[in-house]
Enzyme design. Structure first.
Site, mmCIF file in Angstrom:
data_model
loop_
_atom_site.group_PDB
_atom_site.id
_atom_site.type_symbol
_atom_site.label_atom_id
_atom_site.label_comp_id
_atom_site.label_asym_id
_atom_site.label_seq_id
_atom_site.Cartn_x
_atom_site.Cartn_y
_atom_site.Cartn_z
ATOM 1 N N HIS A 164 45.768 5.060 29.490
ATOM 2 C CA HIS A 164 46.760 5.583 28.547
ATOM 3 C C HIS A 164 47.883 4.564 28.269
ATOM 4 O O HIS A 164 48.145 4.224 27.110
ATOM 5 C CB HIS A 164 47.296 6.927 29.048
ATOM 6 C CG HIS A 164 48.569 7.354 28.404
ATOM 7 N ND1 HIS A 164 48.650 7.669 27.068
ATOM 8 C CD2 HIS A 164 49.819 7.490 28.906
ATOM 9 C CE1 HIS A 164 49.907 7.982 26.784
ATOM 10 N NE2 HIS A 164 50.632 7.888 27.869
ATOM 11 N N HIS A 184 55.407 2.409 30.616
ATOM 12 C CA HIS A 184 56.288 3.485 30.158
ATOM 13 C C HIS A 184 56.219 4.750 31.003
ATOM 14 O O HIS A 184 57.118 5.569 30.944
ATOM 15 C CB HIS A 184 56.027 3.819 28.681
ATOM 16 C CG HIS A 184 54.810 4.657 28.436
ATOM 17 N ND1 HIS A 184 53.576 4.122 28.212
ATOM 18 C CD2 HIS A 184 54.655 6.005 28.398
ATOM 19 C CE1 HIS A 184 52.693 5.102 28.033
ATOM 20 N NE2 HIS A 184 53.323 6.254 28.144
ATOM 21 N N GLU A 197 58.290 7.973 35.793
ATOM 22 C CA GLU A 197 58.037 9.405 35.886
ATOM 23 C C GLU A 197 56.945 9.718 36.915
ATOM 24 O O GLU A 197 57.076 10.650 37.687
ATOM 25 C CB GLU A 197 57.621 9.924 34.500
ATOM 26 C CG GLU A 197 57.386 11.403 34.412
ATOM 27 C CD GLU A 197 58.680 12.214 34.534
ATOM 28 O OE1 GLU A 197 59.767 11.634 34.401
ATOM 29 O OE2 GLU A 197 58.569 13.431 34.772
ATOM 30 N N ASP A 198 55.893 8.941 36.895
ATOM 31 C CA ASP A 198 54.690 9.322 37.657
ATOM 32 C C ASP A 198 54.441 8.524 38.924
ATOM 33 O O ASP A 198 53.525 8.842 39.675
ATOM 34 C CB ASP A 198 53.442 9.180 36.768
ATOM 35 C CG ASP A 198 53.526 10.058 35.525
ATOM 36 O OD1 ASP A 198 54.283 11.039 35.568
ATOM 37 O OD2 ASP A 198 52.844 9.753 34.535
ATOM 38 N N ASP A 210 53.052 6.145 22.461
ATOM 39 C CA ASP A 210 52.636 7.019 23.561
ATOM 40 C C ASP A 210 52.063 8.316 22.981
ATOM 41 O O ASP A 210 50.988 8.779 23.355
ATOM 42 C CB ASP A 210 53.872 7.294 24.421
ATOM 43 C CG ASP A 210 53.697 8.451 25.386
ATOM 44 O OD1 ASP A 210 52.786 8.388 26.223
ATOM 45 O OD2 ASP A 210 54.494 9.414 25.295
ATOM 46 N N ASP A 228 45.487 9.401 -7.176
ATOM 47 C CA ASP A 228 45.482 8.211 -6.327
ATOM 48 C C ASP A 228 44.420 8.286 -5.234
ATOM 49 O O ASP A 228 44.564 7.725 -4.174
ATOM 50 C CB ASP A 228 46.874 7.967 -5.742
ATOM 51 C CG ASP A 228 47.407 9.173 -5.003
ATOM 52 O OD1 ASP A 228 46.726 10.217 -4.990
ATOM 53 O OD2 ASP A 228 48.516 9.074 -4.445
HETATM 54 MN MN MN Z 1 52.725 8.355 28.315
#
Ligand code: MN
Length: 739
Positions: free
Chosen positions: A67, A91, A95-96, A158, A278
């Site tokens: 990811h 990123h 958090e993880d 993300d 278009d």
């Molecule tokens: Mn993420």
């Protein structure tokens, strides 16, 4: 052919078992935009992220690090700088993983660390409401939180990958995330001019939210693709010929309208695919603006343009700075097709948006972050001031630029907009008036804070309340929002009114009693009828007027008394200040030492906040219900902003009254020496004052003695005399009156 190519970008990354993005893919994309960049840091970020996420799996069962890698890939593809692409790899580590901000700072510098930190904060935001007003606040807030716009761009990348891998989530979650993407992130991508992110996010959200409509549209598109291919190729060829015949250079390519925008157009125009002008679209990139108009002229000579479809966004750019010429032409067989003509630079701006405005050197952003971003926004505002139809867009930019608003969260994730420097109290009142009234404290981002501490955009605010809490006039100094101020004022006014009614009722009852009339023996109707004689329609107003002192008790009682009773009260002297007596009994407060100019019979009391003593410069304030409060002129609660000027009243000390004693608190700082306690006591005695309270302590740090004394004095002169005696004591450093 063309359509297929568009789907491929997405399909490559989505389909299980398909090709996954690897580090080399990211590197390749990055080098396309920054050929001579040093890429060592990119590899380090990749390795760091891979290690941090090692062993973690996604819902699909694939290694989690795929990811962040895909996120970095999208950032590289959009031409972002090295720190931002590297931030893509990292990123999710805050958090993880057991990685801390300082680890990132040490390894990759403050710039990257702050991007990752910003993305982590944005990740805590949960969008719930479907109301458009909420959506707009939410978008503004995300802009405001992304002071460095690269934070938002990483978030978009993300989100893009998460949208591509939604299939592993439960239906309900898929819908919520898709809705949020459509309402928040796609518009933000558009707002900062990143059209590729916008188109992809919209297409994926569309496919998830309306799978049937999406499948049907895709079926139609694929069907048309068969016949369309020939039309496209023929037109492509003719366009090139038209250019060369006129000796014009330009790069011709065909463009696919995004699925979602076709869908929107079909819905808006209630038409079929054939009705979309278009659907066939071409783009011609030129070297200069002059060439753009030359190409346009050549095309209009060759094909008939559809009137009203020509748009000159070069002369008048769109608010997100998009520039291009648009025209729709009719082919020989009657097929309409759109052509967009712009310079290569304009094209880069259209695809990459804000990122294209930044200046890179060796793949790194030159002047980083906020300055660049702010300059960019400022240019947008200045250059587009006349575009009134994009008011809302401009408004949000201005809000961001001037920071007139801040955006904070409820613990449930709802966004609230508040004026700059708003406090938790403003927040509480915005949630609910009752919550505001009962606020005792607040937690901001999990920490207890004072009710006065200003909130910042992005704070999560939790209000602590108690049923026993009630607003105080002090609160008017704390709040910043108009709404909260009004609500507090209203409450205070109601409360005063309630008190004055109770008080007026008691005074009235006692007054009647003096003439041997029991209030209880009178019916409500009788009292009301007589009250109307004074001009009151409601009993409450009558009592309140008595409590406030607008009608004296005698006047109020008169209509209820038998003839002549007024001359023979219950054995008490009539001349004495009657309200004062009544109140004294009710509130056990001292008698009057102050008179109100031009008024008799008015209850007066000394305000506790500043405890005036005889001789102080004083001012009066009419409090409904308790009479006139006497404050010192310099009392902080009498600040102009806090009081109603109409209720100020002039008061003066009554010199004829027998002098009572006033309490006053005094702090004395002294050197620390033996015998000091005794000497201070002696000084007080010499000044003929009593101490009601006397506390002595030592401040060991400064080696000082501190005396906290509550004295009884008869006037300000008396207090001065006390100070004079204190100053004579050897080692006294300072003395002050405390309020
Ligand atoms: Mn993420």
């Amino acid at each position: 052919m063309v359509l297929k190519k568009a789907f491929q970008t997405v399909a490559q990354l989505v389909k299980p078992g398909g090709t996954h993005v690897r580090f080399d893919d990211v590197l390749e994309e990055f080098l396309k935009h920054h050929p001579e960049a040093e890429t060592e840091d990119l590899a380090r970020a990749y390795a760091f992220g891979a290690k941090a996420h090692d062993g973690q799996l996604r819902k699909s069962g694939e290694p989690y690090f795929q990811h962040p890698t895909a996120t970095a890939y999208f950032l590289a593809r959009a031409g972002l700088d090295l720190d931002t692409v590297a931030a893509g790899f990292l990123h999710d580590v805050l958090e993880d993983c057991p990685v801390e901000l300082k680890d990132l700072e040490q390894n990759f510098g403050a710039d990257l660390a702050s991007i990752v930190n910003g993305v982590t904060k944005l990740g805590k935001v949960k969008y719930r409401s479907k109301a458009e007003a909420q959506a707009e606040s939410y978008r503004k807030m995300i802009l405001a939180m992304s002071a460095d716009l690269r934070v938002l761009i990483v978030k978009l990348a993300d989100r893009l990958h998460n949208m591509q891998t939604l299939e592993h989530l439960p239906q309900e979650k898929r819908e919520r995330i898709s809705q949020e993407t459509l309402e928040i992130y796609a518009p933000l991508a558009h707002r900062i001019g990143m059209s590729q992110f916008k188109d992809e996010l919209e297409s994926l959200a569309f496919a998830n939210l309306e799978p049937q409509a999406h499948a049907e549209l895709r079926r139609q598109l694929e069907e048309r693709q068969k016949t369309g291919r020939q039309t496209l190729q023929a037109l492509d060829q003719q366009l090139r010929e038209a250019l060369s015949r006129n000796e014009l250079s330009g790069e011709v390519s065909s463009r696919v309208k995004s699925e979602y925008s076709i869908h929107q157009k079909l819905q808006r125009k209630q038409t079929s695919l054939e009705g979309i002008y278009d659907y066939y679209a071409f783009r011609i990139l030129t070297e200069s603006v002059r060439d753009c108009y030359a190409v346009l002229g050549a095309l209009h000579e060759r094909w008939k343009p559809i009137p009203g479809r020509f748009k000159d966004f070069i002369a008048t750019p769109k608010p997100n700075l998009y520039q291009s010429l648009h025209t729709t032409l009719i082919a020989e067989n009657g097929t309409p097709f759109e052509v967009q003509i712009r310079t290569r630079m304009m094209h880069r701006l259209a695809e990459e948006g804000v990122a294209a405005h930044w200046t890179y050197k060796g793949g790194r952003l030159l002047s980083v972050g906020k300055t660049e971003y702010t300059a960019w926004l400022r240019r947008l505002v200045e250059e587009n001031q006349d575009l009134s139809d994009h008011e809302e867009f401009m408004e949000s930019l201005k809000a961001q630029l001037l920071s007139e608003e801040i955006f904070v969260f409820t613990p449930a994730g709802d966004v609230k907009a508040l004026p700059k420097e708003a406090t938790p109290l403003d927040f509480a009142y915005q949630i609910h008036t009752e919550l505001g009234h009962h606020t005792i404290g607040a937690k901001v981002d999990g920490k207890m804070v004072s009710l006065r501490s200003p909130l910042q955009t992005g704070n999560i605010v939790e209000i602590l309340s108690s049923p026993n809490q009630r607003p105080s006039p002090e609160w008017l100094k704390i709040v910043r929002s108009h709404g909260a101020r009004t609500k507090i004022r209203q409450w205070l006014r109601n409360e005063e009114k309630k008190k004055s009614i109770e008080l007026g009722h008691s005074i009235f009852e006692k007054e009647l009693k003096r003439y041997r009339v029991a209030l209880k023996s009178l019916s409500r109707e009788t009292v009301l009828q007589k009250a109307e004689g004074f001009g009151f329609r409601k009993l409450e107003d009558f009592y309140s007027a008595i409590g406030f002192g607008q009608i004296t008790p005698t006047r109020a009682a008169e209509p209820f008394l038998p003839e002549g009773a007024l001359d023979k009260p219950n054995g008490e002297e009539v001349r004495e200040s009657r309200i004062a007596r009544a109140i004294r009994r009710l509130t056990k407060r001292g008698g009057n030492q102050v008179t109100v100019k031009g008024q008799e019979d008015v209850l007066v009391y000394l305000a506790k906040c500043c405890s005036p003593i005889q001789g102080d410069a004083i001012t009066g304030y009419i409090t409904r219900g308790r009479g006139v409060a006497v404050h010192r002129r310099d009392c902080s609660s009498m600040q102009a902003s806090l009081v109603d000027p109409e209720r100020r009243i002039e008061v003066e000390w009554d010199k004829n009254q027998e002098t009572p004693l006033f309490s006053v608190r005094v702090l004395v700082h002294t050197e620390e020496r033996p015998g000091m306690l005794l000497d201070v006591s002696q000084a007080l005695k010499d000044a003929k004052t009593n101490a009601r309270k006397f506390t002595a302590s030592v401040n060991p740090e400064r080696n000082q003695g501190v005396f906290d004394i509550v004295l009884e004095v008869s006037s300000i002169n008396h207090l001065e005399n006390v100070f004079k005696h204190l100053r004579k004591v050897k080692g006294v450093l300072s003395h002050q009156r405390v309020t």
